[in-house]
Design a protein around this motif. Structure first.
Motif, mmCIF file in Angstrom:
data_model
loop_
_atom_site.group_PDB
_atom_site.id
_atom_site.type_symbol
_atom_site.label_atom_id
_atom_site.label_comp_id
_atom_site.label_asym_id
_atom_site.label_seq_id
_atom_site.Cartn_x
_atom_site.Cartn_y
_atom_site.Cartn_z
ATOM 1 N N GLY A 10 0.826 -1.204 0.000
ATOM 2 C CA GLY A 10 0.000 0.000 0.000
ATOM 3 C C GLY A 10 0.859 1.253 0.000
ATOM 4 O O GLY A 10 2.099 1.193 -0.076
ATOM 5 N N TYR A 11 0.182 2.392 0.084
ATOM 6 C CA TYR A 11 0.855 3.698 0.122
ATOM 7 C C TYR A 11 1.843 3.769 1.296
ATOM 8 O O TYR A 11 3.027 4.069 1.112
ATOM 9 N N LEU A 12 1.363 3.445 2.501
ATOM 10 C CA LEU A 12 2.236 3.527 3.677
ATOM 11 C C LEU A 12 3.171 2.327 3.783
ATOM 12 O O LEU A 12 4.342 2.481 4.138
ATOM 13 N N ASP A 31 -0.255 -9.041 1.538
ATOM 14 C CA ASP A 31 -1.096 -8.067 0.820
ATOM 15 C C ASP A 31 -1.773 -8.779 -0.335
ATOM 16 O O ASP A 31 -1.141 -9.605 -1.001
ATOM 17 N N LEU A 34 -4.203 -5.149 -4.120
ATOM 18 C CA LEU A 34 -5.260 -4.371 -4.780
ATOM 19 C C LEU A 34 -4.687 -3.215 -5.597
ATOM 20 O O LEU A 34 -5.253 -2.823 -6.605
ATOM 21 N N LEU A 54 -6.548 -10.798 3.522
ATOM 22 C CA LEU A 54 -6.595 -10.772 4.988
ATOM 23 C C LEU A 54 -7.643 -11.731 5.539
ATOM 24 O O LEU A 54 -7.466 -12.328 6.608
ATOM 25 N N LEU A 71 -1.462 -2.900 8.653
ATOM 26 C CA LEU A 71 -1.878 -1.738 7.856
ATOM 27 C C LEU A 71 -3.012 -2.090 6.899
ATOM 28 O O LEU A 71 -3.768 -1.193 6.487
ATOM 29 N N SER A 75 -8.918 1.735 2.946
ATOM 30 C CA SER A 75 -8.287 2.758 3.744
ATOM 31 C C SER A 75 -8.694 4.186 3.448
ATOM 32 O O SER A 75 -7.831 5.027 3.351
ATOM 33 N N TYR A 139 -15.692 3.895 7.816
ATOM 34 C CA TYR A 139 -14.243 3.656 7.930
ATOM 35 C C TYR A 139 -13.756 3.934 9.353
ATOM 36 O O TYR A 139 -13.106 3.086 9.987
ATOM 37 N N LYS A 143 -12.480 1.372 12.665
ATOM 38 C CA LYS A 143 -11.214 1.519 13.422
ATOM 39 C C LYS A 143 -11.489 1.521 14.922
ATOM 40 O O LYS A 143 -10.741 0.933 15.704
ATOM 41 N N ALA A 168 -2.255 11.167 6.105
ATOM 42 C CA ALA A 168 -0.897 11.095 5.569
ATOM 43 C C ALA A 168 -0.724 12.008 4.359
ATOM 44 O O ALA A 168 -1.699 12.398 3.704
ATOM 45 N N ARG A 176 -0.822 7.872 -3.674
ATOM 46 C CA ARG A 176 -2.279 8.035 -3.540
ATOM 47 C C ARG A 176 -2.619 9.487 -3.834
ATOM 48 O O ARG A 176 -1.988 10.406 -3.280
ATOM 49 N N ARG A 319 -8.072 5.549 -5.135
ATOM 50 C CA ARG A 319 -8.421 4.175 -4.747
ATOM 51 C C ARG A 319 -9.811 3.752 -5.199
ATOM 52 O O ARG A 319 -10.002 2.658 -5.721
HETATM 53 N N1 LIG Z 1 -3.101 7.141 4.370
HETATM 54 C C1 LIG Z 1 -3.631 7.787 5.378
HETATM 55 O O1 LIG Z 1 -3.856 9.011 5.348
HETATM 56 C C2 LIG Z 1 -3.961 7.059 6.661
HETATM 57 C C3 LIG Z 1 -4.298 7.801 7.787
HETATM 58 C C4 LIG Z 1 -4.638 7.132 8.948
HETATM 59 C C5 LIG Z 1 -4.622 5.751 8.974
HETATM 60 N N2 LIG Z 1 -4.287 5.054 7.870
HETATM 61 C C6 LIG Z 1 -4.307 3.583 7.940
HETATM 62 O O2 LIG Z 1 -3.049 3.064 7.564
HETATM 63 C C7 LIG Z 1 -3.219 1.843 6.878
HETATM 64 C C8 LIG Z 1 -2.499 1.890 5.544
HETATM 65 O O3 LIG Z 1 -3.031 2.958 4.771
HETATM 66 P P1 LIG Z 1 -2.561 3.224 3.284
HETATM 67 O O4 LIG Z 1 -2.740 4.668 3.046
HETATM 68 O O5 LIG Z 1 -1.240 2.614 3.036
HETATM 69 O O6 LIG Z 1 -3.697 2.438 2.471
HETATM 70 P P2 LIG Z 1 -3.619 1.792 0.997
HETATM 71 O O7 LIG Z 1 -5.015 1.701 0.526
HETATM 72 O O8 LIG Z 1 -2.642 2.502 0.183
HETATM 73 O O9 LIG Z 1 -3.049 0.366 1.290
HETATM 74 C C9 LIG Z 1 -3.774 -0.644 1.926
HETATM 75 C C10 LIG Z 1 -3.190 -1.974 1.483
HETATM 76 O O10 LIG Z 1 -3.966 -2.995 2.094
HETATM 77 C C11 LIG Z 1 -4.206 -3.977 1.128
HETATM 78 N N3 LIG Z 1 -5.482 -4.638 1.414
HETATM 79 C C12 LIG Z 1 -6.717 -4.088 1.450
HETATM 80 N N4 LIG Z 1 -7.646 -5.023 1.712
HETATM 81 C C13 LIG Z 1 -6.964 -6.194 1.825
HETATM 82 C C14 LIG Z 1 -7.362 -7.529 2.078
HETATM 83 N N5 LIG Z 1 -8.655 -7.854 2.254
HETATM 84 N N6 LIG Z 1 -6.419 -8.486 2.134
HETATM 85 C C15 LIG Z 1 -5.109 -8.187 1.967
HETATM 86 N N7 LIG Z 1 -4.664 -6.931 1.712
HETATM 87 C C16 LIG Z 1 -5.594 -5.953 1.644
HETATM 88 C C17 LIG Z 1 -4.282 -3.271 -0.210
HETATM 89 O O11 LIG Z 1 -3.989 -4.148 -1.288
HETATM 90 C C18 LIG Z 1 -3.251 -2.174 -0.031
HETATM 91 O O12 LIG Z 1 -1.996 -2.556 -0.514
HETATM 92 C C19 LIG Z 1 -4.718 1.618 6.770
HETATM 93 O O13 LIG Z 1 -5.136 0.767 7.801
HETATM 94 C C20 LIG Z 1 -5.288 2.993 6.967
HETATM 95 O O14 LIG Z 1 -6.596 2.937 7.489
HETATM 96 C C21 LIG Z 1 -3.948 5.669 6.714
#
Ligand SMILES: NC(=O)c1ccc[n+]([C@@H]2O[C@H](COP(=O)([O-])OP(=O)(O)OC[C@H]3O[C@@H](n4cnc5c(N)ncnc54)[C@H](O)[C@@H]3O)[C@@H](O)[C@H]2O)c1
Length: 341
Positions: A10-12, A31, A34, A54, A71, A75, A139, A143, A168, A176, A319
């Motif tokens: 994912g992004y993070l 992962d 997606l 997951l 993570l 999201s 969402y 959490k 983020a 993203r 997304r």
């Molecule tokens: N980006 C933000 O601003 C932010 C802020 C606060 C919290 N978060 C939390 O941090 C975490 C990571 O965020 P992100 O920005 O990297 O999100 P993202 O959408 O970029 O990445 C999420 C990853 O999870 C994977 N994923 C989703 N559903 C799945 C499943 N059923 N099985 C396996 N993999 C699965 C996706 O393929 C993706 O690679 C999330 O839990 C998000 O809620 C993000």
């Protein structure tokens, strides 16, 4: 430590994996991919791991793991509102199941990626981790539920930690476009306009993806008593900004860009300013270093250098659009499970 990193593509996760590896941890990714091909610039090197949903995780994925960083999730608010039941399926039920399996496997620490949006409509005062939680989207609600259930699992051998990340920003090889700073810089680079659809007044705490990675690393290495079953806001008060202030930083970062506040979406109920004293006390080695201004400049440079196009910005890096496209193409099913080889 041997660390299972869910959401590693994912992004993070794409930013966090190399930070953990450089610090000497062994990272195993998990992962369902997606957004695996949503890359801007050079392709990242993913850690070895499991291309698994997951919802299909089993004890075999947790064997020999010392810590989990969780993570993986649907999201953001628009995704969650598109399919609330899927959001609860993945973000809530599958997350709690993962934590139970981790506990059974003897995993000692479980770092959970929560969000400051659990505070919802919190007004103008600074909110601490003790503030009442008022999630206003599926969402954010998912959490809150995970935090509640994981708190029940905490015991002498299992330490969940709830890292409530601010929104983020910043460059990640898996970009993203649907988070506020990344979005505004993209529009500025592509159209010359910094377009604000709300009235610009909501407060948003922001934090750079790299700072989030540093916070998780610090929480992984921290003594148990500093973090056990704690919620910690991740960010810095310096980056508690209004949407209008963010837009102004973007105007200054992108040559020739001009500000347009349309207000067509009206007031946004998600508004909160956040207190970050607890993370500074719990993790003295952690400091959020990136300002909004530095992030805006970094993003603009990355967008120009990699020839970002409007099509990719709106589809590949957004997304909701990306998942709708994948569903229509049949590469994921209705429940967002990958289809085919
Ligand atoms: N980006 C933000 O601003 C932010 C802020 C606060 C919290 N978060 C939390 O941090 C975490 C990571 O965020 P992100 O920005 O990297 O999100 P993202 O959408 O970029 O990445 C999420 C990853 O999870 C994977 N994923 C989703 N559903 C799945 C499943 N059923 N099985 C396996 N993999 C699965 C996706 O393929 C993706 O690679 C999330 O839990 C998000 O809620 C993000």
């Amino acid at each position: 430590m041997r660390v299972l990193l869910t959401g590693s593509q994912g992004y993070l996760g794409t930013v966090m994996a190399p930070v953990l590896t450089s610090a000497g941890h062994e990272v195993i990714g998990l992962d369902s991919g997606l957004f695996a091909d949503c890359v801007l610039g050079a392709a990242p090197r993913d850690p070895p791991g499991f291309p698994v949903d997951l919802r299909e995780v089993g004890p075999e994925h947790l064997a020999g793991i010392d810590a989990v960083i969780h993570l993986a999730a649907l999201s953001n608010d628009p995704l969650g509102s598109l399919a609330p039941e899927l959001t609860f399926d993945i973000n809530y039920h599958a997350s709690v199941r993962l934590a139970r399996l981790a506990k059974q496997a003897g995993v000692g620490r479980f770092l959970y990626a929560s969000t400051c949006s659990v505070y919802g409509a919190a007004g103008d005062g600074l909110v601490t981790e003790q503030a009442p939680l008022r999630p206003v989207t599926p969402y954010a609600e998912s959490k809150v539920r995970v935090e509640d259930d994981l708190r029940e699992l905490a015991d002498a051998d299992f330490s969940p930690v709830f890292l409530r990340n601010a929104t983020a920003f910043g460059f990640s090889p898996r970009l993203r476009a649907d988070i506020v700073l990344n979005n505004l810089v993209g529009h500025a680079v592509l159209t010359g306009r910094v377009l604000v659809l709300s009235d610009g007044t909501p407060w948003r705490p922001l934090v750079h993806a790299r700072d989030i990675a540093d916070a998780f690393l610090a929480a992984l290495d921290a003594p148990r008593e500093a973090v056990h079953a704690q919620a910690l806001n991740v960010g810095t008060e310096d980056n508690n900004v209004t949407v209008a202030q963010i837009a102004q930083e973007v105007v200054e970062a992108v040559p020739g860009a001009r500000l347009v506040i349309t207000g067509e979406h009206g007031a946004d109920p998600r508004s909160y300013r956040v207190d970050f004293a607890a993370i500074r006390a719990a993790l003295p080695g952690f400091q959020a270093r990136w300002s909004v201004k530095a992030g805006a400049v970094e993003l603009a440079e990355a967008y120009f250098a990699n020839g970002l196009t409007e099509k990719d910005f709106e589809r590949k890096f957004t997304r909701l659009a990306r998942l709708s496209e994948r569903r229509a193409a049949g590469t994921v099913d209705e429940r967002l499970r990958p289809v085919g080889p």
